[in-house]
Write a protein that holds these residues in place. Structure first.
Motif, PDB file in Angstrom:
ATOM      1  N   TYR A  73      44.251 -31.028  -5.944  1.00  0.00           N
ATOM      2  CA  TYR A  73      44.045 -31.922  -4.806  1.00  0.00           C
ATOM      3  C   TYR A  73      44.972 -33.128  -4.930  1.00  0.00           C
ATOM      4  O   TYR A  73      45.420 -33.498  -6.017  1.00  0.00           O
ATOM      5  N   VAL A  74      45.250 -33.745  -3.768  1.00  0.00           N
ATOM      6  CA  VAL A  74      46.173 -34.880  -3.698  1.00  0.00           C
ATOM      7  C   VAL A  74      45.388 -36.189  -3.627  1.00  0.00           C
ATOM      8  O   VAL A  74      44.452 -36.323  -2.836  1.00  0.00           O
ATOM      9  N   ILE A  75      45.790 -37.144  -4.457  1.00  0.00           N
ATOM     10  CA  ILE A  75      45.269 -38.510  -4.420  1.00  0.00           C
ATOM     11  C   ILE A  75      46.410 -39.444  -4.025  1.00  0.00           C
ATOM     12  O   ILE A  75      47.497 -39.394  -4.606  1.00  0.00           O
ATOM     13  N   SER A  76      46.172 -40.306  -3.040  1.00  0.00           N
ATOM     14  CA  SER A  76      47.212 -41.235  -2.571  1.00  0.00           C
ATOM     15  C   SER A  76      46.560 -42.511  -2.041  1.00  0.00           C
ATOM     16  O   SER A  76      45.338 -42.665  -2.101  1.00  0.00           O
ATOM     17  N   LYS A  97      55.820 -42.999  -5.801  1.00  0.00           N
ATOM     18  CA  LYS A  97      55.271 -43.935  -6.783  1.00  0.00           C
ATOM     19  C   LYS A  97      53.758 -44.077  -6.720  1.00  0.00           C
ATOM     20  O   LYS A  97      53.147 -44.542  -7.686  1.00  0.00           O
ATOM     21  N   GLY A  98      53.143 -43.696  -5.599  1.00  0.00           N
ATOM     22  CA  GLY A  98      51.723 -43.984  -5.427  1.00  0.00           C
ATOM     23  C   GLY A  98      50.850 -42.807  -5.058  1.00  0.00           C
ATOM     24  O   GLY A  98      49.741 -43.004  -4.552  1.00  0.00           O
ATOM     25  N   ALA A  99      51.331 -41.577  -5.311  1.00  0.00           N
ATOM     26  CA  ALA A  99      50.527 -40.396  -5.004  1.00  0.00           C
ATOM     27  C   ALA A  99      50.709 -39.366  -6.113  1.00  0.00           C
ATOM     28  O   ALA A  99      51.737 -39.343  -6.792  1.00  0.00           O
ATOM     29  N   THR A 100      49.706 -38.517  -6.281  1.00  0.00           N
ATOM     30  CA  THR A 100      49.767 -37.526  -7.348  1.00  0.00           C
ATOM     31  C   THR A 100      48.987 -36.276  -6.968  1.00  0.00           C
ATOM     32  O   THR A 100      48.085 -36.339  -6.130  1.00  0.00           O
ATOM     33  N   GLY A 130      44.091 -36.620   0.013  1.00  0.00           N
ATOM     34  CA  GLY A 130      45.099 -36.134   0.938  1.00  0.00           C
ATOM     35  C   GLY A 130      46.155 -37.187   1.200  1.00  0.00           C
ATOM     36  O   GLY A 130      46.319 -38.140   0.430  1.00  0.00           O
ATOM     37  N   VAL A 131      46.875 -37.026   2.292  1.00  0.00           N
ATOM     38  CA  VAL A 131      47.986 -37.919   2.644  1.00  0.00           C
ATOM     39  C   VAL A 131      47.753 -38.468   4.049  1.00  0.00           C
ATOM     40  O   VAL A 131      47.419 -37.706   4.968  1.00  0.00           O
TER      41      VAL A 131
END
Length: 288
Positions: A73-76, A97-100, A130-131
């Motif tokens: 899953y994406v964390i941002s 720089k701010g999402a993983t 998500g984004v």
């Protein structure tokens, strides 16, 4: 006696200066680590194929057993909230720089380092599952690092039709006969009456978590331990879901047939519905 007293006061003052030089007052910024633990209730998830004897098996409220072979899953859009309410954004407009991508198969992705966080006491964390829609474009030029990370062969966090990123990607098996389970979430686009591409389903969710104890940044670099409880996938605050495979609009276990309406049920369980639930599957284990 006067000289002795004066000497003592000067000594005490010098100690105070040394003490101040070692406390938070001179520490302008430090790091904060977000440590993600993915679980079924209180059991850490072990991935495995259909024949695995070590994979973690969970049972939903509907009585369906299920297990995962893949979990990402994406964390941002990460923000830390100070005790006085001031919000400190962490590269919220820069996916590089701010999402993983948190990947249960890769231990190194379970810890995400936030660097150069201003000194202070923090009482809350906010982040996106998500984004955000304004950034959810497959832009290899603008965000090459995140694009490469999300699009790697062993990650597969991009929609094949190129409209944006997958926000969660879950593969696994369910029921006693180990039927395939494939649940992918992400925002969609659609055409309006004039044929223009517009926003469809918004699968981005804003998560808000209060910290049980303040994260003190300064001379120390705290770790915020976050649990993602995937028991909520099927047994959530918003929806109780029963998995089924097929071609009807109510079938939901494979991404090629489940509708956006079915997908939103999973999204609301995992990331919250944005109104009555802003935590979804996430909670804080501890702050150290």
């Amino acid at each position: 006696m006067k000289n002795l007293t004066k000497s003592f006061l000067l000594f005490a003052a010098s100690l105070a200066v040394v003490s101040c030089s070692n406390d938070d007052s001179n520490a302008v910024a430090n790091n904060v680590t977000l440590e993600f633990t993915n679980t079924f209730k209180d059991k850490v998830i072990v991935l495995g194929d259909a024949s695995s004897s070590s994979a973690t098996v969970n049972k939903s409220a509907e009585g369906q057993e299920h297990q995962f072979s893949e979990l990402k899953y994406v964390i941002s859009n990460i923000r830390l909230i100070k005790n006085d309410g001031k919000e400190i954004p962490y590269h919220v407009n820069d996916l590089d720089k701010g999402a993983t991508v948190v990947n249960q198969a890769k231990t190194e992705t379970l810890n995400y380092l936030l660097t150069n966080i201003p000194r202070g006491e923090y009482k809350q964390i906010k982040f996106g599952l998500g984004v955000r829609n304004d950034l959810n474009v497959l832009n290899q030029i603008k965000f090459p690092l995140f694009y490469a990370n999300a699009g790697a062969n062993d990650t597969g966090m991009m929609w094949e039709w190129g409209t944006g990123y997958r926000f969660t990607k879950i593969e696994g098996f369910y029921d006693a006969d180990k039927k395939q389970m494939s649940i992918h979430t992400g925002s969609t686009t659609e055409k309006d009456n004039d044929g223009n591409i517009v926003q469809g389903v918004d699968a981005y969710r804003e998560v808000v978590l209060n910290l049980p104890t303040h994260a003190v940044v300064g001379s120390s670099a705290p770790t915020i331990k976050i649990k993602a409880d995937f028991d909520k996938l099927l047994t959530g605050k918003s929806n109780t879901i029963k998995l089924s495979s097929g071609t009807s609009h109510n079938d939901n276990a494979t991404p090629n047939v489940h509708t956006s309406l079915q997908m939103v049920k999973f999204v609301d369980n995992l990331g919250g519905n944005g109104t009555s639930d802003v935590t979804g599957m996430f909670s804080i284990i501890s702050v150290k």
